[in-house]
Design a protein around this motif. Sequence first.
Motif, PDB file in Angstrom:
ATOM      1  N   SER A 138       0.831  -1.211   0.000  1.00  0.00           N
ATOM      2  CA  SER A 138       0.000   0.000   0.000  1.00  0.00           C
ATOM      3  C   SER A 138       0.864   1.260   0.000  1.00  0.00           C
ATOM      4  O   SER A 138       0.345   2.374  -0.089  1.00  0.00           O
ATOM      5  CB  SER A 138      -0.924   0.000   1.224  1.00  0.00           C
ATOM      6  N   LYS A 139       2.197   1.058   0.123  1.00  0.00           N
ATOM      7  CA  LYS A 139       3.167   2.149   0.076  1.00  0.00           C
ATOM      8  C   LYS A 139       2.859   3.252   1.100  1.00  0.00           C
ATOM      9  O   LYS A 139       2.624   4.413   0.738  1.00  0.00           O
ATOM     10  CB  LYS A 139       3.218   2.779  -1.324  1.00  0.00           C
ATOM     11  N   PRO A 140       2.835   2.903   2.395  1.00  0.00           N
ATOM     12  CA  PRO A 140       2.563   3.936   3.405  1.00  0.00           C
ATOM     13  C   PRO A 140       3.542   5.099   3.271  1.00  0.00           C
ATOM     14  O   PRO A 140       4.745   4.897   3.051  1.00  0.00           O
ATOM     15  CB  PRO A 140       2.749   3.192   4.736  1.00  0.00           C
ATOM     16  N   LYS A 141       3.031   6.301   3.392  1.00  0.00           N
ATOM     17  CA  LYS A 141       3.790   7.521   3.132  1.00  0.00           C
ATOM     18  C   LYS A 141       5.080   7.599   3.946  1.00  0.00           C
ATOM     19  O   LYS A 141       6.121   8.043   3.443  1.00  0.00           O
ATOM     20  CB  LYS A 141       2.918   8.737   3.419  1.00  0.00           C
ATOM     21  N   HIS A 142       5.021   7.184   5.213  1.00  0.00           N
ATOM     22  CA  HIS A 142       6.194   7.301   6.088  1.00  0.00           C
ATOM     23  C   HIS A 142       6.989   5.999   6.190  1.00  0.00           C
ATOM     24  O   HIS A 142       7.880   5.882   7.033  1.00  0.00           O
ATOM     25  CB  HIS A 142       5.758   7.777   7.474  1.00  0.00           C
ATOM     26  N   GLY A 143       6.659   5.031   5.348  1.00  0.00           N
ATOM     27  CA  GLY A 143       7.455   3.819   5.271  1.00  0.00           C
ATOM     28  C   GLY A 143       7.304   2.874   6.441  1.00  0.00           C
ATOM     29  O   GLY A 143       6.265   2.834   7.103  1.00  0.00           O
ATOM     30  N   MET A 144       8.360   2.133   6.715  1.00  0.00           N
ATOM     31  CA  MET A 144       8.366   1.114   7.767  1.00  0.00           C
ATOM     32  C   MET A 144       9.409   1.455   8.822  1.00  0.00           C
ATOM     33  O   MET A 144      10.530   1.875   8.506  1.00  0.00           O
ATOM     34  CB  MET A 144       8.681  -0.266   7.183  1.00  0.00           C
ATOM     35  N   LEU A 145       9.048   1.246  10.083  1.00  0.00           N
ATOM     36  CA  LEU A 145       9.986   1.406  11.195  1.00  0.00           C
ATOM     37  C   LEU A 145      10.361   0.031  11.735  1.00  0.00           C
ATOM     38  O   LEU A 145       9.483  -0.803  11.967  1.00  0.00           O
ATOM     39  CB  LEU A 145       9.335   2.188  12.339  1.00  0.00           C
ATOM     40  N   VAL A 146      11.645  -0.192  11.948  1.00  0.00           N
ATOM     41  CA  VAL A 146      12.099  -1.412  12.609  1.00  0.00           C
ATOM     42  C   VAL A 146      12.529  -1.011  14.015  1.00  0.00           C
ATOM     43  O   VAL A 146      13.460  -0.217  14.188  1.00  0.00           O
ATOM     44  CB  VAL A 146      13.278  -2.064  11.852  1.00  0.00           C
ATOM     45  N   VAL A 147      11.818  -1.525  15.020  1.00  0.00           N
ATOM     46  CA  VAL A 147      12.074  -1.141  16.406  1.00  0.00           C
ATOM     47  C   VAL A 147      13.163  -2.032  16.997  1.00  0.00           C
ATOM     48  O   VAL A 147      13.062  -3.262  16.950  1.00  0.00           O
ATOM     49  CB  VAL A 147      10.787  -1.248  17.254  1.00  0.00           C
ATOM     50  N   HIS A 148      14.191  -1.412  17.563  1.00  0.00           N
ATOM     51  CA  HIS A 148      15.303  -2.143  18.180  1.00  0.00           C
ATOM     52  C   HIS A 148      15.295  -1.942  19.690  1.00  0.00           C
ATOM     53  O   HIS A 148      14.986  -0.853  20.173  1.00  0.00           O
ATOM     54  CB  HIS A 148      16.642  -1.659  17.617  1.00  0.00           C
ATOM     55  N   THR A 149      15.637  -2.985  20.418  1.00  0.00           N
ATOM     56  CA  THR A 149      15.796  -2.893  21.871  1.00  0.00           C
ATOM     57  C   THR A 149      17.134  -3.533  22.240  1.00  0.00           C
ATOM     58  O   THR A 149      17.761  -4.212  21.417  1.00  0.00           O
ATOM     59  CB  THR A 149      14.664  -3.629  22.624  1.00  0.00           C
ATOM     60  N   THR A 150      17.542  -3.339  23.487  1.00  0.00           N
ATOM     61  CA  THR A 150      18.808  -3.950  23.924  1.00  0.00           C
ATOM     62  C   THR A 150      18.604  -5.394  24.353  1.00  0.00           C
ATOM     63  O   THR A 150      19.569  -6.102  24.636  1.00  0.00           O
ATOM     64  CB  THR A 150      19.412  -3.159  25.101  1.00  0.00           C
ATOM     65  N   LYS A 151      17.363  -5.864  24.420  1.00  0.00           N
ATOM     66  CA  LYS A 151      17.077  -7.192  24.953  1.00  0.00           C
ATOM     67  C   LYS A 151      16.828  -8.244  23.878  1.00  0.00           C
ATOM     68  O   LYS A 151      17.024  -9.427  24.106  1.00  0.00           O
ATOM     69  CB  LYS A 151      15.855  -7.139  25.885  1.00  0.00           C
ATOM     70  N   ALA A 152      16.336  -7.839  22.711  1.00  0.00           N
ATOM     71  CA  ALA A 152      16.010  -8.812  21.671  1.00  0.00           C
ATOM     72  C   ALA A 152      16.580  -8.351  20.337  1.00  0.00           C
ATOM     73  O   ALA A 152      16.680  -7.154  20.074  1.00  0.00           O
ATOM     74  CB  ALA A 152      14.490  -8.983  21.565  1.00  0.00           C
ATOM     75  N   ASP A 153      16.962  -9.307  19.527  1.00  0.00           N
ATOM     76  CA  ASP A 153      17.526  -8.994  18.219  1.00  0.00           C
ATOM     77  C   ASP A 153      16.461  -9.255  17.153  1.00  0.00           C
ATOM     78  O   ASP A 153      16.088 -10.405  16.912  1.00  0.00           O
ATOM     79  CB  ASP A 153      18.744  -9.881  17.961  1.00  0.00           C
ATOM     80  N   PRO A 154      15.946  -8.202  16.499  1.00  0.00           N
ATOM     81  CA  PRO A 154      14.899  -8.425  15.495  1.00  0.00           C
ATOM     82  C   PRO A 154      15.362  -9.302  14.340  1.00  0.00           C
ATOM     83  O   PRO A 154      14.559  -9.956  13.682  1.00  0.00           O
ATOM     84  CB  PRO A 154      14.562  -7.003  15.011  1.00  0.00           C
ATOM     85  N   TYR A 155      16.690  -9.363  14.123  1.00  0.00           N
ATOM     86  CA  TYR A 155      17.200 -10.124  12.995  1.00  0.00           C
ATOM     87  C   TYR A 155      17.325 -11.622  13.301  1.00  0.00           C
ATOM     88  O   TYR A 155      17.756 -12.403  12.453  1.00  0.00           O
ATOM     89  CB  TYR A 155      18.529  -9.535  12.534  1.00  0.00           C
ATOM     90  N   ASP A 156      16.924 -12.010  14.520  1.00  0.00           N
ATOM     91  CA  ASP A 156      16.809 -13.426  14.873  1.00  0.00           C
ATOM     92  C   ASP A 156      15.412 -13.953  14.544  1.00  0.00           C
ATOM     93  O   ASP A 156      15.153 -15.146  14.676  1.00  0.00           O
ATOM     94  CB  ASP A 156      17.058 -13.640  16.376  1.00  0.00           C
ATOM     95  N   ARG A 157      14.505 -13.045  14.196  1.00  0.00           N
ATOM     96  CA  ARG A 157      13.113 -13.403  13.919  1.00  0.00           C
ATOM     97  C   ARG A 157      12.893 -13.488  12.406  1.00  0.00           C
ATOM     98  O   ARG A 157      13.149 -12.525  11.684  1.00  0.00           O
ATOM     99  CB  ARG A 157      12.153 -12.370  14.524  1.00  0.00           C
ATOM    100  N   LEU A 158      12.404 -14.631  11.956  1.00  0.00           N
ATOM    101  CA  LEU A 158      12.232 -14.843  10.522  1.00  0.00           C
ATOM    102  C   LEU A 158      11.217 -13.877   9.923  1.00  0.00           C
ATOM    103  O   LEU A 158      11.396 -13.394   8.798  1.00  0.00           O
ATOM    104  CB  LEU A 158      11.796 -16.297  10.272  1.00  0.00           C
ATOM    105  N   TRP A 159      10.147 -13.579  10.687  1.00  0.00           N
ATOM    106  CA  TRP A 159       9.167 -12.606  10.209  1.00  0.00           C
ATOM    107  C   TRP A 159       9.833 -11.248   9.956  1.00  0.00           C
ATOM    108  O   TRP A 159       9.560 -10.589   8.952  1.00  0.00           O
ATOM    109  CB  TRP A 159       8.037 -12.425  11.222  1.00  0.00           C
ATOM    110  N   CYS A 160      10.694 -10.821  10.884  1.00  0.00           N
ATOM    111  CA  CYS A 160      11.315  -9.490  10.776  1.00  0.00           C
ATOM    112  C   CYS A 160      12.205  -9.376   9.551  1.00  0.00           C
ATOM    113  O   CYS A 160      12.094  -8.416   8.777  1.00  0.00           O
ATOM    114  CB  CYS A 160      12.118  -9.177  12.036  1.00  0.00           C
TER     115      CYS A 160
END
Length: 204
Positions: A46-68
């Motif tokens: 749908s091409k949202p105007k402000h794009g996508m945000l990837v939220v990072h924390t010090t406790k979990a690595d989003p790049y360990d999640r296949l969905w992410c």
Amino acid sequence: RIQSLWDCDGVPLWCCTFAQYQPEDGAGPSLQHQLSLDPFKSVIHSKPKHGMLVVHTTKADPYDRLWCVHEVDEALESKLFVTAIGTYSLGGRSVCTRSAKCGHAADEERIRAVIEGKAGGYEQLDRTIKAFRNTLLKSGASVIAEIQVPQHLYSSASNLLELKFKVLGLDKICSELLEFGVERKQLFGLFTLTDSYGDKIPVE
């Protein structure tokens, strides 16, 4: 907390975490039915105007999640603006999308089929995610290096730490931080050392 990092006042955030009905209690649609509609891809396309945000924390690595990693890849492939917020803890983390996991076996099987059907497979996805990860500082996210110190190198009784760069992997992490765009004079201030219990080791 996410909203406080979002600098577009008045623009709503659509969080994929809360977008699906997940109790599986029969009162609403099943997860599999919802996912069969490919809601995430629909939002990306749908091409949202402000794009996508990837939220990072010090406790979990989003790049360990296949969905992410899959969603970041789909968004970048669709030429969507993808940026990062939060604080990413780099210590000991590497990108290996083949090892990324899903909470549901059916989701994992479906996503892996998509990844393996693309040219380059996991190797190309690794390159895509590494390239995106290296833009975190430019996006406004912050990067730290949290490292757990082996017990034999640290005595809490004497508060003495034997700081061996290669043993702790600090040499590799320093190289990674430099790739992120961190200046050499800032390196030491980004390190957080913890003992085997997760408590911070004071460094003077």
